[in-house]
Design an enzyme around this catalytic site. Structure first.
Site, PDB file in Angstrom:
ATOM      1  N   HIS A 116       0.867  -1.174   0.000  1.00 16.94           N
ATOM      2  CA  HIS A 116       0.000   0.000   0.000  1.00 16.94           C
ATOM      3  C   HIS A 116       0.911   1.233   0.000  1.00 16.94           C
ATOM      4  O   HIS A 116       2.001   1.201   0.567  1.00 16.94           O
ATOM      5  CB  HIS A 116      -0.839  -0.039   1.275  1.00 16.94           C
ATOM      6  CG  HIS A 116      -1.914   0.996   1.373  1.00 16.94           C
ATOM      7  ND1 HIS A 116      -1.659   2.306   1.704  1.00 16.94           N
ATOM      8  CD2 HIS A 116      -3.264   0.910   1.194  1.00 16.94           C
ATOM      9  CE1 HIS A 116      -2.807   2.976   1.737  1.00 16.94           C
ATOM     10  NE2 HIS A 116      -3.791   2.163   1.425  1.00 16.94           N
ATOM     11  N   ASP A 193       3.243  -3.743   7.943  1.00 15.39           N
ATOM     12  CA  ASP A 193       2.005  -2.996   7.727  1.00 15.39           C
ATOM     13  C   ASP A 193       0.858  -3.969   7.941  1.00 15.39           C
ATOM     14  O   ASP A 193       0.508  -4.740   7.053  1.00 15.39           O
ATOM     15  CB  ASP A 193       1.984  -2.427   6.313  1.00 15.39           C
ATOM     16  CG  ASP A 193       0.647  -1.780   5.979  1.00 15.39           C
ATOM     17  OD1 ASP A 193      -0.257  -1.788   6.835  1.00 15.39           O
ATOM     18  OD2 ASP A 193       0.517  -1.280   4.846  1.00 15.39           O
ATOM     19  N   GLN A 196      -4.369  -4.560   7.256  1.00 14.42           N
ATOM     20  CA  GLN A 196      -5.354  -5.564   6.853  1.00 14.42           C
ATOM     21  C   GLN A 196      -5.271  -6.826   7.712  1.00 14.42           C
ATOM     22  O   GLN A 196      -6.259  -7.552   7.840  1.00 14.42           O
ATOM     23  CB  GLN A 196      -5.173  -5.945   5.373  1.00 14.42           C
ATOM     24  CG  GLN A 196      -5.389  -4.802   4.389  1.00 14.42           C
ATOM     25  CD  GLN A 196      -6.844  -4.352   4.287  1.00 14.42           C
ATOM     26  OE1 GLN A 196      -7.764  -5.091   4.603  1.00 14.42           O
ATOM     27  NE2 GLN A 196      -7.029  -3.115   3.858  1.00 14.42           N
ATOM     28  N   LYS A 219     -10.605   0.021  10.360  1.00  8.84           N
ATOM     29  CA  LYS A 219     -10.771  -1.188   9.551  1.00  8.84           C
ATOM     30  C   LYS A 219     -11.120  -2.396  10.413  1.00  8.84           C
ATOM     31  O   LYS A 219     -11.250  -3.503   9.898  1.00  8.84           O
ATOM     32  CB  LYS A 219      -9.482  -1.488   8.774  1.00  8.84           C
ATOM     33  CG  LYS A 219      -9.167  -0.482   7.676  1.00  8.84           C
ATOM     34  CD  LYS A 219      -7.987  -0.961   6.837  1.00  8.84           C
ATOM     35  CE  LYS A 219      -7.230   0.166   6.197  1.00  8.84           C
ATOM     36  NZ  LYS A 219      -7.841   0.647   4.959  1.00  8.84           N
ATOM     37  N   CYS A 359      -4.671   2.231  -3.753  1.00 10.57           N
ATOM     38  CA  CYS A 359      -3.444   2.792  -3.171  1.00 10.57           C
ATOM     39  C   CYS A 359      -2.286   1.819  -3.332  1.00 10.57           C
ATOM     40  O   CYS A 359      -1.458   1.670  -2.424  1.00 10.57           O
ATOM     41  CB  CYS A 359      -3.627   3.148  -1.701  1.00 10.57           C
ATOM     42  SG  CYS A 359      -4.887   4.388  -1.447  1.00 10.57           S
TER      43      CYS A 359
HETATM   44  C1  LIG Z   1      -2.427  -2.541   3.689  1.00 13.74           C
HETATM   45  C2  LIG Z   1      -2.781  -1.158   4.112  1.00 13.74           C
HETATM   46  N1  LIG Z   1      -1.824  -0.381   4.644  1.00 13.74           N
HETATM   47  C3  LIG Z   1      -2.091   0.870   5.073  1.00 13.74           C
HETATM   48  C4  LIG Z   1      -3.341   1.412   4.964  1.00 13.74           C
HETATM   49  C5  LIG Z   1      -3.565   2.811   5.412  1.00 13.74           C
HETATM   50  O1  LIG Z   1      -4.432   2.863   6.502  1.00 13.74           O
HETATM   51  P1  LIG Z   1      -5.066   4.244   6.915  1.00 13.74           P
HETATM   52  O2  LIG Z   1      -5.667   4.834   5.676  1.00 13.74           O
HETATM   53  O3  LIG Z   1      -6.089   3.885   7.931  1.00 13.74           O
HETATM   54  O4  LIG Z   1      -3.982   5.098   7.480  1.00 13.74           O
HETATM   55  C6  LIG Z   1      -4.368   0.627   4.402  1.00 13.74           C
HETATM   56  C7  LIG Z   1      -5.736   1.136   4.258  1.00 13.74           C
HETATM   57  O5  LIG Z   1      -6.076   1.885   3.377  1.00 13.74           O
HETATM   58  C8  LIG Z   1      -4.063  -0.667   3.967  1.00 13.74           C
HETATM   59  O6  LIG Z   1      -5.014  -1.443   3.421  1.00 13.74           O
END
Ligand SMILES: Cc1ncc(COP(=O)(O)O)c(C=O)c1O
Ligand SMILES: Cc1ncc(COP(=O)(O)O)c(C=O)c1O
Lengths: 403, 147, 403, 147
Positions: A116, A193, A196, A219, A359
């Site tokens: 991401h 990260d 998910q 999430k 993203c």
């Molecule tokens: C794998 C992953 N990493 C990071 C994020 C970023 O999370 P957030 O937008 O809550 O900061 C997301 C969600 O969009 C994600 O799916």
């Protein structure tokens, strides 16, 4: 799947009948979470760590209890849990707070092509500032990390391995314990990260073997506005604060400041107090179902969806075709039909899916697509949501003359 | 269900068979743009003769609405003066209920102002999130004219 | 004061009878705000800017409507409003995002001795990284900025003047329009920490003359977890993003990223969506009372308190003694009695005040005290809250044998 | 109201007239600490003779509870061995219901273990936020013994 409770009554938003398949972007919130926050705001709210009066003590206790709840959920220690704005801020705090201090020209940062942007762009920024170089572990044909390539790229100049716990675009769950073991042998720090992963599968940070872990409340049935940065104490000790301000200092003079103990050092300013209470309630809710149950439910829906989708003419599935080491995220495209058109058509069938690059633009290029439509499952989903999706996709095929 | 209204045959036809596809050698005006939220892209090249658009080429990728709209737009502006194009842009924006739009009514008698195939895009208005798709080509056209 | 409505019924937490005088740390939230968030979460929640389905459109509309509401409240443009985690993050974003780009060795940062740590520590950090030097405008005996000293310190090497809009410890409201005028003549950017100002007094950013402005929702009847960074468009254009991640990019390749338009560029990741809806409702609530009314109410209570407190033996008032250019914040000490003891004794009288350094340690040193007890007023306070405070202070005097 | 329980006369007396105030020349053990949340500070110097505390000096600033507690502590540990002090620390923590505490009951017969004036601090337990104040001096003492 038999045995998994029907939880939809806990989610008022589902009363409209929407087939909500975008939990990968953000989950809905059960009344238990909303009520916990509302109750707290009506009875015990005040700023934390600041007051010598009862309300402030009650609020501080609630906030620190939320920290303890997160720690217990992760198998971590209380002081290893830092509350942030979300996974993105957690990852930036690591990249800047740890990376700027420890990376030098010639050092290498190893990440993956399926990250991401939140676990990629901060490292690009830090690489540019420090002169370190960025490299990426490729994926195999079926959307899994290419571990042979990882081992080839891993050398003693790699100072940090930043890897997703579960791909938000493909559902792939890399073998982090194994990756962390190799990375540690090479002397690298491991950043996961888990945006998910944590919402969907039991995570014990000691077993995972990571040094840092990032995820978001929104999430995992909790509110927006809060996330978690977990770090092993020795890793957190290597980190400089990403932000300066109140509550994170030991002493401040006109020209200098010294830092408060960990974790306060990393929580400048007024934290997301009401949100911490909401996250606490969300974790209680998840644990009351059981994380193993939740993951099994995700996998069951994934198996059903993979099967039913493959019957729809023109549909391509990106990522693993089976449920081994994969979560409840499925990216699809349809021949001759753009993902946005799929999303609009599905929306007309009451199915909420996300269409786009998720993203993860480098991954989309890797897959050779501009965008996919993504189904993602959570505790409130049922097979009916999949049936509605299949109906909508067939309609799309008709409209666009596919198959 | 308004899907048939959105995906009218003429739109799908432009999507599958985009008109004026490609690039021009030595364009006199050029621009490209993308919608950062969805990633759709449009590139436009223009040439003029006697103050009128003599050649146009469009490239891009994205959803049926963005690509069909750009294709229709390329048809609509051929042979038109800059002024007539400005008028078209305003009329298109009006049809889409976008800022800076005028005269949402379609007036086929007004010289140079018929929206032609574009009128099929009226169905998009019911899908607010897709209006940006329909507008992308026109926004890039505006940039090209100012380039 | 006659005419100001009794709003206590809107604040369920006040039902216990608590005399809540710590709104300077964080305000309570009216049911209108709590209900707006709850309703939104139950009916319209989804992630924003990402989905092509109706719920996501509804959520995006609500989020952007909140941005417009903030813009209208400030007399600003929609795209000049950036949502952050709070005032602290807003100030760090400016210090790092603007400061790291534009400050060089020999450049000067001018701030004041009465800043909250949030408008001091980030500048210390940035000064150390860039080689710029930090200097501080002193205060006069009665706790106002020494404007002569400001003019003496202001020269063309000063690149940024960072000043509080209202001191959280003394209540002083510096003449920002005048300061900004001089600073701009000298070619400096002006950063205003408006965490205390915006909740209590009408602010029109064009009249204020600042380049950047920071404040938090939780001090203005809104939820925790969200704040605002406002910048004049030309100032925001000079700023680099403080965080990288999703939603803030135009394009990302494996090694490079380009930024989305302003304001999205500064909002990496999932923003505080539900909180934005809450802030919107809070501003509606404030405006329904009228900011002029609110400021007049604060000033009335301040005048009453200044008078009644000066009758209590041993009480010292720090900061301005009159209500000219000052908000509803009063710092006191009592001879021979530590501020924490005052707070505990007041708490036993049902009065919630904060005791400590108020995240303004340099100011405390300037005042020659280790800590003060601070009363701060807001829309739900009444003269009875002041009476209860006076009673508690007299008891403290008895216990500690003062006077 | 439990205020009279909290602010007992003996506490106020130690606050107004702190015992063993100051610094030692050439201390054999020394430490200082502060409570970052409220800013209270304590500095302790120690000297030993025959394994027993022969001199102690305390400096600091803060609320009545933190300063009185440190003053009482300085009285209580004079002439005690390190072992006896460890025992005292544990008993104090026990009285305050803090982690690592033992035997919250006060047993005046146990040699070297009477808490003396310190027992007046029991009222603090009803004010959880102030327990940290009472504990500060003892935490610094522990640091000094390990220095
Ligand atoms: C794998 C992953 N990493 C990071 C994020 C970023 O999370 P957030 O937008 O809550 O900061 C997301 C969600 O969009 C994600 O799916
Ligand atoms: C003047 C001032 N600036 C900045 C802040 C920091 O605000 P926050 O803690 O909401 O980030 C505060 C509040 O504590 C304040 O009073």
């Amino acid at each position: 799947m038999t045995g998994f409770p029907d939880l939809r009554a806990d989610f008022p938003i589902l009363e409209t009948g929407v087939h909500f398949l975008d939990s990968g972007a953000s989950s809905q919130k059960p009344i238990q979470v909303l009520e916990a926050m509302d109750r707290f705001a009506r009875t015990s709210y005040a700023n934390v760590h600041r007051g010598a009066y009862k309300l402030s003590v009650a609020a501080t206790d609630a906030y620190e209890a939320a920290r303890q709840r997160v720690a217990d959920f992760l198998g971590a220690d209380h002081d290893e849990v830092v509350f942030t704005r979300g996974a993105t801020t957690s990852l930036n705090s690591i990249a800047f707070g740890w990376g700027l201090e420890h990376l030098r020209p010639g050092d290498r940062i190893l990440t993956t092509v399926m990250e991401h942007h939140a676990n990629l762009v901060p490292w690009q920024m830090v690489a540019k500032r420090t002169g370190a170089t960025l490299d990426h572990i490729p994926i195999t044909e079926d959307g899994r990390l290419d571990l042979d390539a990882f081992l080839e790229k891993l050398d003693e100049r790699v100072r940090v391995v930043a890897v997703t716990g579960m791909s938000n675009a493909l559902g792939t769950i890399p073998d982090v314990p194994w990756i962390a073991g190799r990375a540690h042998e090479a002397g690298a720090r491991v950043v996961v990260d888990a945006a998910q992963l944590v919402p969907h599968r039991e995570v014990d940070v000691r077993e995972l073997g990571a040094d840092f872990l990032a995820f978001s409340s929104h999430k995992m049935l909790g509110p927006t506005g809060i996330g978690v940065l977990w770090g092993r104490m020795d890793a957190l000790e290597e980190m400089e604060p990403f932000e300066g301000g109140g509550e994170m200092i030991a002493d401040v003079t006109l020209h200098n400041a010294t830092w408060a103990p960990i974790p306060h050092r990393f929580e400048a300013g007024t934290p997301p107090i009401i949100e911490a209470v909401g996250l606490h309630a969300a974790i209680d809710y998840l644990d009351s179902i059981g994380m193993d149950q939740i993951f099994a439910h995700d996998q069951h829906l994934t198996a059903v969806a993979l099967e039913r989708l493959s019957d729809v003419p023109g549909v391509q599935i990106h990522g693993p075709r089976d449920t081994e080491n994969r979560g409840g995220v499925i990216s699809i495209t349809m021949d001759g039909t753009h993902a946005h058109d799929l999303a609009t058509i599905l929306d007309e069938h009451g199915v909420a899916v996300r269409a786009g690059h998720h993203c993860a633009k480098p991954l989309m290029r890797e897959l050779g697509v501009a965008a996919t439509a993504r189904l993602s499952f959570y505790v409130y989903n049922t097979e009916e949501d999949i049936d509605a999706t299949v109906t909508g996709l067939r309609k799309a095929g008709e409209l666009f003359g596919v198959g | 269900m308004a899907l048939e209204e959105l995906y009218r045959e003429v739109i799908l036809d432009h999507y599958r068979n985009p008109r004026n596809r490609g690039r021009l050698d030595e364009p006199e005006a050029t621009a490209e743009g993308m919608n950062p939220l969805c990633g759709d892209e449009i590139h436009i090249d223009l040439r003029f003769e006697d103050g009128k658009v003599s050649a146009i080429a469009v490239e891009g990728q994205g959803c049926s609405i963005s690509q069909a709209s750009a294709s229709m737009m390329s048809e609509a502006i051929k042979g038109k003066t800059r002024e007539e194009i400005s008028d078209l842009i305003a009329r298109f924006r009006g049809m889409m209920s976008l800022e800076g739009g005028t005269d949402p009514g379609i007036d086929p008698d007004r010289p140079g102002a018929s929206l032609g195939d574009m009128e099929a895009l009226q169905g998009v208005r019911q899908y607010p999130v897709r209006i940006k798709c329909a507008a992308l080509g026109w926004t890039v056209l505006q940039d090209a004219l100012q380039s």
